[in-house]
Write a protein that holds these residues in place. Sequence first.
Motif, PDB file in Angstrom:
ATOM      1  N   ILE A  71       0.805  -1.340   0.132  1.00 35.03           N
ATOM      2  CA  ILE A  71      -0.042   0.194  -0.108  1.00 35.03           C
ATOM      3  C   ILE A  71       0.813   1.256   0.026  1.00 35.03           C
ATOM      4  CG2 ILE A  71      -1.760   1.230   1.101  1.00 35.03           C
ATOM      5  CD1 ILE A  71      -2.635  -1.371   2.511  1.00 35.03           C
ATOM      6  N   LEU A  72       0.865   2.306  -0.986  1.00 38.34           N
ATOM      7  CA  LEU A  72       1.432   3.424  -1.098  1.00 38.34           C
ATOM      8  C   LEU A  72       0.457   4.519  -0.623  1.00 38.34           C
ATOM      9  CD1 LEU A  72       4.021   5.045  -1.817  1.00 38.34           C
ATOM     10  CD2 LEU A  72       2.981   5.123  -4.254  1.00 38.34           C
ATOM     11  N   GLU A  73       0.665   5.028   0.567  1.00 43.00           N
ATOM     12  CA  GLU A  73      -0.108   6.033   1.048  1.00 43.00           C
ATOM     13  C   GLU A  73       0.617   7.673   0.949  1.00 43.00           C
ATOM     14  OE1 GLU A  73      -2.626   6.603   5.200  1.00 43.00           O
ATOM     15  OE2 GLU A  73      -0.391   6.533   5.232  1.00 43.00           O
ATOM     16  N   LEU A  74      -0.171   8.206   0.042  1.00 39.47           N
ATOM     17  CA  LEU A  74       0.290   9.576  -0.248  1.00 39.47           C
ATOM     18  C   LEU A  74      -0.498  10.706   0.474  1.00 39.47           C
ATOM     19  CD1 LEU A  74       0.522   8.986  -4.096  1.00 39.47           C
ATOM     20  CD2 LEU A  74       2.369   8.662  -2.380  1.00 39.47           C
ATOM     21  N   LEU A 150      -1.639  -1.073  -4.121  1.00 42.74           N
ATOM     22  CA  LEU A 150      -2.879  -0.318  -3.735  1.00 42.74           C
ATOM     23  C   LEU A 150      -2.298   1.055  -3.432  1.00 42.74           C
ATOM     24  CD1 LEU A 150      -5.947   0.521  -3.103  1.00 42.74           C
ATOM     25  CD2 LEU A 150      -5.383  -0.331  -0.710  1.00 42.74           C
ATOM     26  N   ILE A 151      -2.778   2.082  -4.165  1.00 37.26           N
ATOM     27  CA  ILE A 151      -2.279   3.622  -3.987  1.00 37.26           C
ATOM     28  C   ILE A 151      -3.586   4.545  -3.329  1.00 37.26           C
ATOM     29  CG2 ILE A 151      -1.616   5.636  -4.989  1.00 37.26           C
ATOM     30  CD1 ILE A 151      -0.231   3.953  -7.333  1.00 37.26           C
ATOM     31  N   PHE A 152      -3.178   4.903  -2.099  1.00 40.21           N
ATOM     32  CA  PHE A 152      -4.220   5.888  -1.477  1.00 40.21           C
ATOM     33  C   PHE A 152      -3.695   7.330  -1.569  1.00 40.21           C
ATOM     34  CE2 PHE A 152      -6.394   7.637   2.277  1.00 40.21           C
ATOM     35  CZ  PHE A 152      -7.550   7.479   1.833  1.00 40.21           C
ATOM     36  N   TRP A 153      -4.377   7.966  -2.547  1.00 40.17           N
ATOM     37  CA  TRP A 153      -3.850   9.243  -2.842  1.00 40.17           C
ATOM     38  C   TRP A 153      -4.707  10.163  -2.109  1.00 40.17           C
ATOM     39  CZ3 TRP A 153      -4.784  10.865  -8.879  1.00 40.17           C
ATOM     40  CH2 TRP A 153      -4.356  12.349  -8.756  1.00 40.17           C
ATOM     41  N   ILE A 168       4.250   7.835 -10.722  1.00 42.31           N
ATOM     42  CA  ILE A 168       3.869   6.852 -10.149  1.00 42.31           C
ATOM     43  C   ILE A 168       3.301   5.812 -10.657  1.00 42.31           C
ATOM     44  CG2 ILE A 168       2.699   5.736  -8.058  1.00 42.31           C
ATOM     45  CD1 ILE A 168       3.169   8.414  -6.490  1.00 42.31           C
ATOM     46  N   LEU A 169       2.187   6.204 -11.836  1.00 41.93           N
ATOM     47  CA  LEU A 169       1.426   5.400 -12.355  1.00 41.93           C
ATOM     48  C   LEU A 169       2.316   4.541 -13.456  1.00 41.93           C
ATOM     49  CD1 LEU A 169      -2.169   6.879 -12.644  1.00 41.93           C
ATOM     50  CD2 LEU A 169      -1.079   5.185 -11.249  1.00 41.93           C
ATOM     51  N   PRO A 170       3.002   5.339 -14.229  1.00 45.23           N
ATOM     52  CA  PRO A 170       4.046   4.563 -15.318  1.00 45.23           C
ATOM     53  C   PRO A 170       4.631   3.411 -14.595  1.00 45.23           C
ATOM     54  CG  PRO A 170       4.087   6.615 -15.639  1.00 45.23           C
ATOM     55  CD  PRO A 170       3.486   6.725 -14.344  1.00 45.23           C
ATOM     56  N   LEU A 171       5.021   3.624 -13.344  1.00 44.86           N
ATOM     57  CA  LEU A 171       5.852   2.314 -12.593  1.00 44.86           C
ATOM     58  C   LEU A 171       4.975   1.250 -12.388  1.00 44.86           C
ATOM     59  CD1 LEU A 171       8.287   4.389 -10.134  1.00 44.86           C
ATOM     60  CD2 LEU A 171       8.719   3.614 -12.425  1.00 44.86           C
ATOM     61  N   VAL A 172       3.465   1.240 -12.339  1.00 42.63           N
ATOM     62  CA  VAL A 172       2.710   0.175 -11.741  1.00 42.63           C
ATOM     63  C   VAL A 172       1.873  -0.194 -12.897  1.00 42.63           C
ATOM     64  CG1 VAL A 172       2.918   1.073  -9.210  1.00 42.63           C
ATOM     65  CG2 VAL A 172       1.036   1.847 -10.862  1.00 42.63           C
ATOM     66  N   LEU A 178      -4.564  -0.534  -7.846  1.00 39.40           N
ATOM     67  CA  LEU A 178      -5.714   0.330  -7.805  1.00 39.40           C
ATOM     68  C   LEU A 178      -5.207   1.620  -7.142  1.00 39.40           C
ATOM     69  CD1 LEU A 178      -8.397  -2.243  -5.857  1.00 39.40           C
ATOM     70  CD2 LEU A 178      -8.495  -1.089  -8.299  1.00 39.40           C
ATOM     71  N   VAL A 179      -6.085   2.610  -7.432  1.00 41.54           N
ATOM     72  CA  VAL A 179      -5.879   3.932  -7.083  1.00 41.54           C
ATOM     73  C   VAL A 179      -7.263   4.356  -6.389  1.00 41.54           C
ATOM     74  CG1 VAL A 179      -5.206   6.175  -7.630  1.00 41.54           C
ATOM     75  CG2 VAL A 179      -4.337   4.329  -8.943  1.00 41.54           C
ATOM     76  N   ILE A 180      -7.106   4.647  -4.986  1.00 40.45           N
ATOM     77  CA  ILE A 180      -8.269   5.132  -4.338  1.00 40.45           C
ATOM     78  C   ILE A 180      -8.202   6.594  -4.024  1.00 40.45           C
ATOM     79  CG2 ILE A 180      -9.430   4.909  -2.407  1.00 40.45           C
ATOM     80  CD1 ILE A 180      -9.149   2.270  -2.289  1.00 40.45           C
TER      81      ILE A 180
END
Length: 301
Positions: A71-74, A150-153, A168-172, A178-180
């Motif tokens: 989970i990547l929390e931004l 899971l990216i929590f933006w 970020i998105l080009p890397l995944v 999923l982007v939330i």
Amino acid sequence: MTEAFRASDNGDLPLAVFSPAQAYWNQRFVLAQIRDRVLALIQAVNASWDLTPYQWAQLIAMVLDWEPDLILELGRLRGNSTAAFAEASSRKSGQTRILSLCLSSEWERETAPRIRKIVSETWFAPLQTLRRDIRNFDFRPALSDASRVLIFWDAHGFEVAECVLGAILPLVADREHLVIMHDLSDTRYSSDDQMEYGEHGLWRGNDWSGSRLKLGNIDSAVEQSIAVLDFTTRNHLTLDSADHSFHNQLDSFQHAEMARLLGELFSTQAHWFYFTLNERPGPYRFPRYARPKSSFWARSR
């Protein structure tokens, strides 16, 4: 875990069929079992105005059902979502790593010490909370060994949006993700009163003064609403809300059952949207992104 993705006919990237409603329903018994603990964590974070109890439950259900390995929390601020994700990971024996980036020090100074009175140290093991400028962070090594992200933006501003969409998105894009996005409501489930301008003029950027922007189904006060609508339109992706899923994919029996089991942890309101590039094979269109030299502050959870 339910079937969150199905393989495409031509063997390319899988097509997304993720359902927030299905995840919420699937995890209802787990949520009921940990209800008291979740409420205790909410009290420890002490920022319920930023994330409601039902949103905590929804995020926990998403993680339990979709089972990301990262989970990547931004954006973190006091750490509502941080604690929700860590609790979900603890239910999976810490198998989901959480990388949380924010400039705020509130988690370390205030929140974590209170949470340590509730949980064991192993609860913190999968969690890495860094004080970093999101725009200047090198995401490549952090994402290199993750297969399901899971990216929590939840950090705001156009500069952060450009980093998410262009760096970020080009890397995944080549793996399941999923982007939330929090702080976006669905106009299809809003009252007519919420369509009024009231005493406000046009929205000219987020200053938390009360002025809001309506873009199709999106009701928001944050810049990422514009950026993500532009991005998903260019890439022919579905940008949808959890609200829409809950209202249309849970029947009256399920509503009643979840309300009985979960109490304040259940609602058909959500106020978050989601999307994934996995919906269709590329090529994709990403905005150009160049790391800035200066630091920044973006309001975040």
